[in-house]
Structures are given as structure tokens and as C-alpha cells.
Write a protein that holds these residues in place. Structure first.
Motif, PDB file in Angstrom:
ATOM      1  N   LEU A 193       0.869  -1.170   0.000  1.00 55.55           N
ATOM      2  CA  LEU A 193       0.000   0.000   0.000  1.00 55.55           C
ATOM      3  C   LEU A 193       0.903   1.215   0.000  1.00 55.55           C
ATOM      4  CD1 LEU A 193      -2.673  -0.847   2.719  1.00 55.55           C
ATOM      5  CD2 LEU A 193      -2.848  -1.141   0.256  1.00 55.55           C
ATOM      6  N   GLY A 194       0.651   2.144  -0.895  1.00 55.54           N
ATOM      7  CA  GLY A 194       1.508   3.313  -0.996  1.00 55.54           C
ATOM      8  C   GLY A 194       0.715   4.606  -0.938  1.00 55.54           C
ATOM      9  N   TYR A 195       1.369   5.607  -0.403  1.00 57.14           N
ATOM     10  CA  TYR A 195       0.807   6.955  -0.324  1.00 57.14           C
ATOM     11  C   TYR A 195       1.858   7.859  -0.942  1.00 57.14           C
ATOM     12  CZ  TYR A 195      -2.251   4.239   2.450  1.00 57.14           C
ATOM     13  OH  TYR A 195      -3.114   3.242   2.821  1.00 57.14           O
ATOM     14  N   VAL A 196       1.497   8.477  -2.057  1.00 50.85           N
ATOM     15  CA  VAL A 196       2.477   9.148  -2.913  1.00 50.85           C
ATOM     16  C   VAL A 196       2.034  10.570  -3.236  1.00 50.85           C
ATOM     17  CG1 VAL A 196       3.107   6.931  -3.969  1.00 50.85           C
ATOM     18  CG2 VAL A 196       1.427   8.397  -5.099  1.00 50.85           C
ATOM     19  N   VAL A 197       2.996  11.348  -3.746  1.00 44.95           N
ATOM     20  CA  VAL A 197       2.696  12.656  -4.326  1.00 44.95           C
ATOM     21  C   VAL A 197       2.538  12.401  -5.821  1.00 44.95           C
ATOM     22  CG1 VAL A 197       3.504  15.006  -4.715  1.00 44.95           C
ATOM     23  CG2 VAL A 197       4.089  13.826  -2.570  1.00 44.95           C
TER      24      VAL A 197
END
Length: 152
Positions: free
Chosen positions: A47-51
């Protein structure tokens, strides 16, 4: 352990039931507290949280086709991991987290420069993780990243 899942839901559904509950709760905590602008997606099999590229077109210096990573959550073989690149780039944020951790958890902090390992699923300090998520905006992260991490 990288997953081949293409969506967060698919990733969670392939986990064992005990890990599924923990990852769902971490995901909800992050989504409830992460500042506006970050985007959830699968990133490096986690799970990733990116700009996203629309906010930072240059992308990640290691592979500019990828958006700038900020946080990841993964179910590893012997632990659940929370990767927070902001703590790697900001000594102040790292120090804050290390100082706050004992106020939220009785267990010893198992942490590298940006990876927090949770071996005991019962002692994950969700409140602290939620607070951690609020500590760095997209603009703050881009500033720290370009100053402290990005190779020119």
C-alpha cells in the motif's frame, strides 16, 4: 514480500485474516489523517501513499516514471511495516516520533531510518500513527525530499 496486487483492496484481500484486520485499520488511520494531496495506490508491491505527478511532475529520482513515494504499509513475513520517508528526510520528525512512541506503546520501538516494524499486532499505536500522518504536508514533503534526498 511484494504483492502483485493492483489495488489496495486486492492487496488486503490476499492477506491472512489476522493481518487483514491490522492492515485495514492502518489504512483507515492513514487515510483519515493524511493531508490533502497525497494519493493512495499500490507502490512497490505495498500500500503506498504518494505525491502524484500532477503535483510533482519530476517523480521519484530513482525512477521518474513513478510518483514521489511518501509512506508505505506492508505485511511482511514476521511483522507489519510502516515506511515513512518523511522521517528519513527530517531529523526533527524522526526525533519527535522516537520521543512520542513510549507515550503510546509499552513495547520497544523497532525502527530503522524510515521503517517501523510491528511484530506484535496488539500493540500498534494507531493514535500515534494518525498524528504522524498529520505532521508533513505534500509541500513540506517535496521541500524535504528535494533538499535532503533527491540526487541532482
Amino acid at each position: 514480500m511484494q504483492s502483485k496486487a493492483t489495488t489496495p483492496e486486492e492487496y488486503i484481500n490476499e492477506l491472512p485474516d489476522d493481518r487483514k484486520i491490522v492492515i485495514q485499520k492502518l489504512r483507515k488511520t492513514i487515510l483519515d489523517h493524511l493531508p490533502k494531496g497525497f494519493k493512495e495506490q499500490m507502490n512497490y508491491g505495498m500500500l503506498g501513499y504518494v505525491v502524484p505527478h500532477d503535483l510533482y511532475p519530476e517523480g521519484y529520482h530513482c525512477n521518474t516514471a513513478l510518483p514521489l513515494p511518501f509512506m508505505n504499509v506492508a505485511s511482511q513475513k514476521n511483522f507489519v511495516a510502516l515506511y515513512h520517508s518523511g522521517m528519513y528526510a527530517s531529523t526533527e520528525l524522526y526525533d519527535w516520533f522516537v520521543e512520542e512512541y513510549p507515550k503510546y506503546a509499552k513495547t520497544r520501538l523497532d525502527m530503522g531510518k524510515s521503517c517501523i516494524r510491528f511484530k506484535n499486532m496488539e500493540t500498534i499505536p494507531y493514535g500515534l500513527i494518525g498524528e504522524l500522518c498529520t505532521k508533513m504536508s505534500v509541500d513540506d514533503w517535496i521541500t524535504h525530499y528535494t533538499k535532503n534526498i533527491k540526487k541532482t
